[in-house]
Every structure is written in C-alpha cells, then in structure tokens.
Design an enzyme around this catalytic site. Structure first.
Site, PDB file in Angstrom:
ATOM      1  N   THR A   9       0.961  -1.032   0.096  1.00  0.00           N
ATOM      2  CA  THR A   9      -0.149   0.038   0.112  1.00  0.00           C
ATOM      3  C   THR A   9       0.894   1.253   0.070  1.00  0.00           C
ATOM      4  O   THR A   9       2.152   1.258  -0.208  1.00  0.00           O
ATOM      5  CB  THR A   9      -0.946   0.036   1.103  1.00  0.00           C
ATOM      6  OG1 THR A   9      -1.827   0.976   1.162  1.00  0.00           O
ATOM      7  CG2 THR A   9      -0.339   0.108   2.566  1.00  0.00           C
ATOM      8  N   LYS A  50       3.232   1.463  -4.108  1.00  0.00           N
ATOM      9  CA  LYS A  50       2.733   0.703  -5.000  1.00  0.00           C
ATOM     10  C   LYS A  50       3.489   0.985  -6.640  1.00  0.00           C
ATOM     11  O   LYS A  50       3.453   0.057  -7.281  1.00  0.00           O
ATOM     12  CB  LYS A  50       1.248   1.198  -5.652  1.00  0.00           C
ATOM     13  CG  LYS A  50       0.566   0.609  -4.101  1.00  0.00           C
ATOM     14  CD  LYS A  50      -1.092   0.939  -4.528  1.00  0.00           C
ATOM     15  CE  LYS A  50      -2.064   0.444  -3.287  1.00  0.00           C
ATOM     16  NZ  LYS A  50      -3.579   0.801  -3.727  1.00  0.00           N
ATOM     17  N   ASP A 105      -6.801  -3.504  -7.099  1.00  0.00           N
ATOM     18  CA  ASP A 105      -7.811  -2.435  -6.679  1.00  0.00           C
ATOM     19  C   ASP A 105      -8.800  -2.205  -7.579  1.00  0.00           C
ATOM     20  O   ASP A 105     -10.116  -2.221  -7.209  1.00  0.00           O
ATOM     21  CB  ASP A 105      -6.932  -1.354  -6.461  1.00  0.00           C
ATOM     22  CG  ASP A 105      -5.930  -1.298  -5.346  1.00  0.00           C
ATOM     23  OD1 ASP A 105      -6.291  -1.834  -4.232  1.00  0.00           O
ATOM     24  OD2 ASP A 105      -4.811  -0.560  -5.285  1.00  0.00           O
ATOM     25  N   ALA A 164      -4.772   5.564  -6.594  1.00  0.00           N
ATOM     26  CA  ALA A 164      -5.922   4.743  -6.542  1.00  0.00           C
ATOM     27  C   ALA A 164      -6.827   5.247  -7.766  1.00  0.00           C
ATOM     28  O   ALA A 164      -7.307   4.326  -8.511  1.00  0.00           O
ATOM     29  CB  ALA A 164      -6.822   5.249  -5.170  1.00  0.00           C
ATOM     30  N   ARG A 171      -7.018  18.353  -7.795  1.00  0.00           N
ATOM     31  CA  ARG A 171      -6.512  19.627  -7.161  1.00  0.00           C
ATOM     32  C   ARG A 171      -5.511  20.067  -8.024  1.00  0.00           C
ATOM     33  O   ARG A 171      -5.678  21.279  -8.175  1.00  0.00           O
ATOM     34  CB  ARG A 171      -6.218  19.107  -5.733  1.00  0.00           C
ATOM     35  CG  ARG A 171      -5.675  20.403  -4.932  1.00  0.00           C
ATOM     36  CD  ARG A 171      -5.378  20.027  -3.538  1.00  0.00           C
ATOM     37  NE  ARG A 171      -4.041  19.215  -3.497  1.00  0.00           N
ATOM     38  CZ  ARG A 171      -3.710  18.465  -2.376  1.00  0.00           C
ATOM     39  NH1 ARG A 171      -4.166  19.070  -1.197  1.00  0.00           N
ATOM     40  NH2 ARG A 171      -2.717  17.553  -2.501  1.00  0.00           N
ATOM     41  N   THR A 172      -4.520  19.210  -8.494  1.00  0.00           N
ATOM     42  CA  THR A 172      -3.401  19.846  -9.077  1.00  0.00           C
ATOM     43  C   THR A 172      -3.876  19.491 -10.712  1.00  0.00           C
ATOM     44  O   THR A 172      -3.763  18.227 -10.991  1.00  0.00           O
ATOM     45  CB  THR A 172      -2.109  18.951  -8.784  1.00  0.00           C
ATOM     46  OG1 THR A 172      -1.926  19.326  -7.537  1.00  0.00           O
ATOM     47  CG2 THR A 172      -0.823  19.513  -9.746  1.00  0.00           C
ATOM     48  N   ALA A 205      -2.929  19.742 -13.798  1.00  0.00           N
ATOM     49  CA  ALA A 205      -2.004  19.345 -14.512  1.00  0.00           C
ATOM     50  C   ALA A 205      -1.855  17.633 -14.274  1.00  0.00           C
ATOM     51  O   ALA A 205      -1.642  16.922 -15.513  1.00  0.00           O
ATOM     52  CB  ALA A 205      -0.461  19.784 -14.452  1.00  0.00           C
ATOM     53  N   TYR A 254     -12.440   4.507   3.255  1.00  0.00           N
ATOM     54  CA  TYR A 254     -13.453   4.004   3.997  1.00  0.00           C
ATOM     55  C   TYR A 254     -13.602   4.490   5.527  1.00  0.00           C
ATOM     56  O   TYR A 254     -12.196   4.947   6.037  1.00  0.00           O
ATOM     57  CB  TYR A 254     -13.369   2.496   4.204  1.00  0.00           C
ATOM     58  CG  TYR A 254     -12.046   2.054   4.260  1.00  0.00           C
ATOM     59  CD1 TYR A 254     -11.073   1.678   3.301  1.00  0.00           C
ATOM     60  CD2 TYR A 254     -11.427   1.636   5.719  1.00  0.00           C
ATOM     61  CE1 TYR A 254      -9.780   1.257   3.402  1.00  0.00           C
ATOM     62  CE2 TYR A 254     -10.260   1.351   5.737  1.00  0.00           C
ATOM     63  CZ  TYR A 254      -9.283   1.166   4.800  1.00  0.00           C
ATOM     64  OH  TYR A 254      -8.183   0.744   4.726  1.00  0.00           O
TER      65      TYR A 254
HETATM   66  P1  NDP Z   1      -2.215   9.432  -3.657  1.00  0.00           P
HETATM   67  O1  NDP Z   1      -1.350  10.051  -2.464  1.00  0.00           O
HETATM   68  O2  NDP Z   1      -1.633   8.690  -4.676  1.00  0.00           O
HETATM   69  O3  NDP Z   1      -3.173  10.346  -4.256  1.00  0.00           O
HETATM   70  C1  NDP Z   1      -3.944  11.350  -3.450  1.00  0.00           C
HETATM   71  C2  NDP Z   1      -4.897  12.021  -4.134  1.00  0.00           C
HETATM   72  O4  NDP Z   1      -5.507  12.760  -3.329  1.00  0.00           O
HETATM   73  C3  NDP Z   1      -4.073  13.147  -5.391  1.00  0.00           C
HETATM   74  O5  NDP Z   1      -5.032  13.230  -6.595  1.00  0.00           O
HETATM   75  C4  NDP Z   1      -4.163  14.368  -4.649  1.00  0.00           C
HETATM   76  O6  NDP Z   1      -4.177  15.741  -5.075  1.00  0.00           O
HETATM   77  C5  NDP Z   1      -5.410  14.433  -3.825  1.00  0.00           C
HETATM   78  N1  NDP Z   1      -5.586  15.135  -2.612  1.00  0.00           N
HETATM   79  C6  NDP Z   1      -4.867  15.134  -1.563  1.00  0.00           C
HETATM   80  N2  NDP Z   1      -5.538  15.860  -0.581  1.00  0.00           N
HETATM   81  C7  NDP Z   1      -6.560  16.607  -1.201  1.00  0.00           C
HETATM   82  C8  NDP Z   1      -7.312  17.629  -0.834  1.00  0.00           C
HETATM   83  N3  NDP Z   1      -7.060  18.045   0.397  1.00  0.00           N
HETATM   84  N4  NDP Z   1      -8.271  18.064  -1.626  1.00  0.00           N
HETATM   85  C9  NDP Z   1      -8.381  17.635  -2.796  1.00  0.00           C
HETATM   86  N5  NDP Z   1      -7.510  16.578  -3.379  1.00  0.00           N
HETATM   87  C10 NDP Z   1      -6.580  15.965  -2.640  1.00  0.00           C
HETATM   88  O7  NDP Z   1      -3.144   8.546  -2.682  1.00  0.00           O
HETATM   89  P2  NDP Z   1      -4.019   7.036  -3.434  1.00  0.00           P
HETATM   90  O8  NDP Z   1      -4.503   7.533  -4.634  1.00  0.00           O
HETATM   91  O9  NDP Z   1      -3.062   5.801  -3.192  1.00  0.00           O
HETATM   92  O10 NDP Z   1      -5.156   7.006  -2.460  1.00  0.00           O
HETATM   93  C11 NDP Z   1      -6.427   7.736  -2.349  1.00  0.00           C
HETATM   94  C12 NDP Z   1      -7.500   7.108  -1.624  1.00  0.00           C
HETATM   95  O11 NDP Z   1      -8.102   6.100  -2.114  1.00  0.00           O
HETATM   96  C13 NDP Z   1      -7.009   6.984  -0.134  1.00  0.00           C
HETATM   97  O12 NDP Z   1      -7.813   7.768   0.707  1.00  0.00           O
HETATM   98  C14 NDP Z   1      -6.761   5.662   0.130  1.00  0.00           C
HETATM   99  O13 NDP Z   1      -7.376   5.242   1.391  1.00  0.00           O
HETATM  100  C15 NDP Z   1      -7.969   5.126  -1.133  1.00  0.00           C
HETATM  101  N6  NDP Z   1      -7.725   3.818  -1.454  1.00  0.00           N
HETATM  102  C16 NDP Z   1      -8.839   2.738  -1.025  1.00  0.00           C
HETATM  103  C17 NDP Z   1      -8.618   1.457  -1.289  1.00  0.00           C
HETATM  104  C18 NDP Z   1      -9.664   0.473  -1.001  1.00  0.00           C
HETATM  105  O14 NDP Z   1      -9.431  -0.629  -1.176  1.00  0.00           O
HETATM  106  N7  NDP Z   1     -10.917   0.923  -0.598  1.00  0.00           N
HETATM  107  C19 NDP Z   1      -7.351   0.950  -2.172  1.00  0.00           C
HETATM  108  C20 NDP Z   1      -6.641   2.057  -2.680  1.00  0.00           C
HETATM  109  C21 NDP Z   1      -6.523   3.283  -2.127  1.00  0.00           C
HETATM  110  P3  NDP Z   1      -2.843  16.405  -5.635  1.00  0.00           P
HETATM  111  O15 NDP Z   1      -2.393  15.581  -6.812  1.00  0.00           O
HETATM  112  O16 NDP Z   1      -3.359  17.653  -5.951  1.00  0.00           O
HETATM  113  O17 NDP Z   1      -1.784  15.989  -4.657  1.00  0.00           O
END
Ligand code: NDP
Length: 273
Positions: A61, A65, A102, A131, A152-153, A155, A215
C-alpha cells in the site's frame, strides 16, 4: 504456516490482517498475515528479505505501489495499465510477479454488490494518484458515455486523462452544467484531512451515485456532501477493500473466498464507522 504480509507506511490502522484471517478461517487455510511499516528507503530490501525467507505473498500500500511495479520482474496487464502493484508473489521459476487488484475490487463492489451499471453513464473521477490510476481503466471497460478526471493539481488530471487518447476521457478543471454526472468517484485522500474535495454544488445528476474509495471516517465528508445533494447511493470503499483482498487471496491460493459476510460485518472490522 504460509506467510503473507502488508508492506506500507502507515499501516497501523489497516484492517487487512483481520480480513485475511477471516478468509483463512473460511477456507481452512493455515497462514499468517502481518502488517509491516516499511521505512521510505527500505522497501526493496525488505521485499527481497521477505520472499527469500519463504514469504508466499505480499500486499503493498501507500507509498510503495509504484516502486512495487518497478521491482516486479513480471507484471499483469492490469498492473501495467495502472503502473502500480498491490499484490506480489514469486512464480515457480522464482520470478517476482506483480498484479493490481484495486480496480477489480472496486468494480466488483460497485457493479456486483451494489448493482450500479456503468454503460452510458457520465462519470467524474476525482483524483490523479495511485488509486485513481488503478480504477480508471476498469471504469472505462464498463463503457461509460464519458469519463472526466478532475484533481486539485489540474496538470496531473490532464496527464492521466492524456494516457487514454482513444477513450472518451477529459481531464482538468470542472466547468460543467448542473447535473453533469451520474456517478462521482472520489479517489482523493482529502477525507483523511477531514474534508471533501471542492466541487460545484449542483454537479450530481438526480438520483446519481457517489462512491468514495476511502472507508470509515475518511469517507464521511464526501458521503455527507453526496447525501446533501440527494445521491441515490453514497458508498464508501469498505466493500472495495474486502473485494481487492479476496482477489489477492485468490491469486495467491487459487481459492476465492466469500466476501458478502465480511462486508456486512463492517462494524467488527471498522468499529464506530
Ligand atoms: P495518492 O497520495 O496517490 O493520491 C492522493 C490524491 O488525492 C491526489 O490526486 C491528490 O491531489 C488528492 N488530494 C489529496 N489531498 C487533497 C485535498 N485536500 N483536496 C483535494 N484533493 C486532494 O493516494 P491514493 O491514490 O493511493 O489513495 C487515495 C485514496 O484512496 C485514499 O484515501 C486511500 O485510502 C483510498 N484507497 C482505498 C482503497 C480501497 O481498497 N478501498 C485502495 C486504494 C486506495 P494532488 O495531485 O493535487 O496532490
């Protein structure tokens, strides 16, 4: 005892060991599954040590990954599409194989457990991290009318959407008419900071569906937003977590555990949620 583990950081709150223990009881398997917090620079060495010591399978995790994908000597098509690996094992020749369960877990929960259809739907995917990357291609396999990626970003959203030039995918900022989306998937980690991602108030179609990959408490802000907008279904990622675990278990052991009873018993695994 066959040994399995979850490597990540943080992993303290992960219910994965309890889920796999339940699968083991259900299928009569003799196994251990432990979670292991891994230092940022230590992933590769710990992975090698785990398999050299006879470990049978590994889940991976945050934040490893992508590194797991890079380290796998062989990867499945769905891992290559996501460019991320959450499940590892060694094949008969000793090669390290990486897969990503996933997306399959998410689609199974959404479409089989909750009977949501994707064909012809207008889908908004929030986030462009690991994710979002894992669920994007499986969502497209369901033939939605369109899929927009917002982040949020901006790009990063545009870059992710740009990887699918032949699909009907848009990326970047949201400038859409009211009721533009039938399904909104929150794949951001915003909820871990206690907030929902910022969205136009009227963006969800009447009787639309909202799904947060997070979750428990982390999903609460987005699901509250969804209910306030009249969502027909507001779902968190607990079912996805159980389903992706079941898919990993199947890859490792060739037996597919039953998931419905675990999904229904969420209070036992996520007390208070
Ligand atoms: P990453 O760190 O790879 O990505 C995080 C993402 O969230 C980015 O797009 C980031 O944007 C955005 N983000 C973070 N903070 C904020 C905010 N305050 N407002 C808006 N956007 C925000 O994390 P993952 O993609 O691995 O995980 C994302 C979620 O998915 C997690 O909560 C994780 O627990 C969940 N998940 C659940 C699984 C399941 O089996 N249920 C499996 C895998 C993940 P930016 O690019 O701008 O930083």
């Amino acid at each position: 005892m066959d040994r399995y583990a979850l490597f990540g950081n943080p992993v303290a709150g992960s219910p994965s060991p309890a889920i796999h223990a339940a699968f083991a009881r259900q299928t009569g398997a003799a196994l251990t599954y432990q979670k292991q917090a891994v230092p940022t620079e230590g992933f590769g060495a710990m992975l090698t040590a785990f398999f050299d010591a006879g470990g049978k399978g590994l889940n991976v995790t945050l934040p490893f990954k992508r590194e797991a994908f890079d380290l796998a000597e062989r990867s499945t098509p769905r891992a290559r599409r996501a460019r991320a690996v959450n499940t590892l094992w060694r094949d008969a020749a000793g090669a390290l194989v990486g897969d990503n369960t996933d997306g399959a877990g998410f689609i199974r929960d959404l479409t089989a457990n909750h009977s949501v259809t994707l064909a012809g739907r207008r889908v908004l995917l929030l986030g462009a991290g690991g994710a979002a990357r894992g669920v994007l291609a499986p969502l497209l396999d369901g033939r939605p009318a369109c899929l927009h990626v917002a982040n949020r970003t901006g790009a990063r959203a545009r870059a992710l959407a740009g990887e699918y030039p032949h699909a009907n995918v848009g990326g970047g900022d949201l400038d859409t008419p009211p009721g533009a989306f039938d399904l909104i998937v929150n794949a951001t980690s915003a909820g871990h900071g206690g907030a929902a991602p910022r969205l136009p108030a009227d963006i969800l179609a009447p009787a639309g569906v909202c799904y947060d990959l997070s979750y428990g408490a982390a999903a609460a802000p987005f699901l509250a937003w969804a209910r306030d907008r009249g969502a027909a279904l507001a779902l968190d990622g607990w079912g996805m977590l159980v389903e992706q675990a079941a898919e990993s278990f199947y890859l490792w052991r060739g037996v597919r555990p039953e998931t419905a009873s675990l999904i229904a018993a969420r209070q036992r695994f996520l007390p208070g949620c």
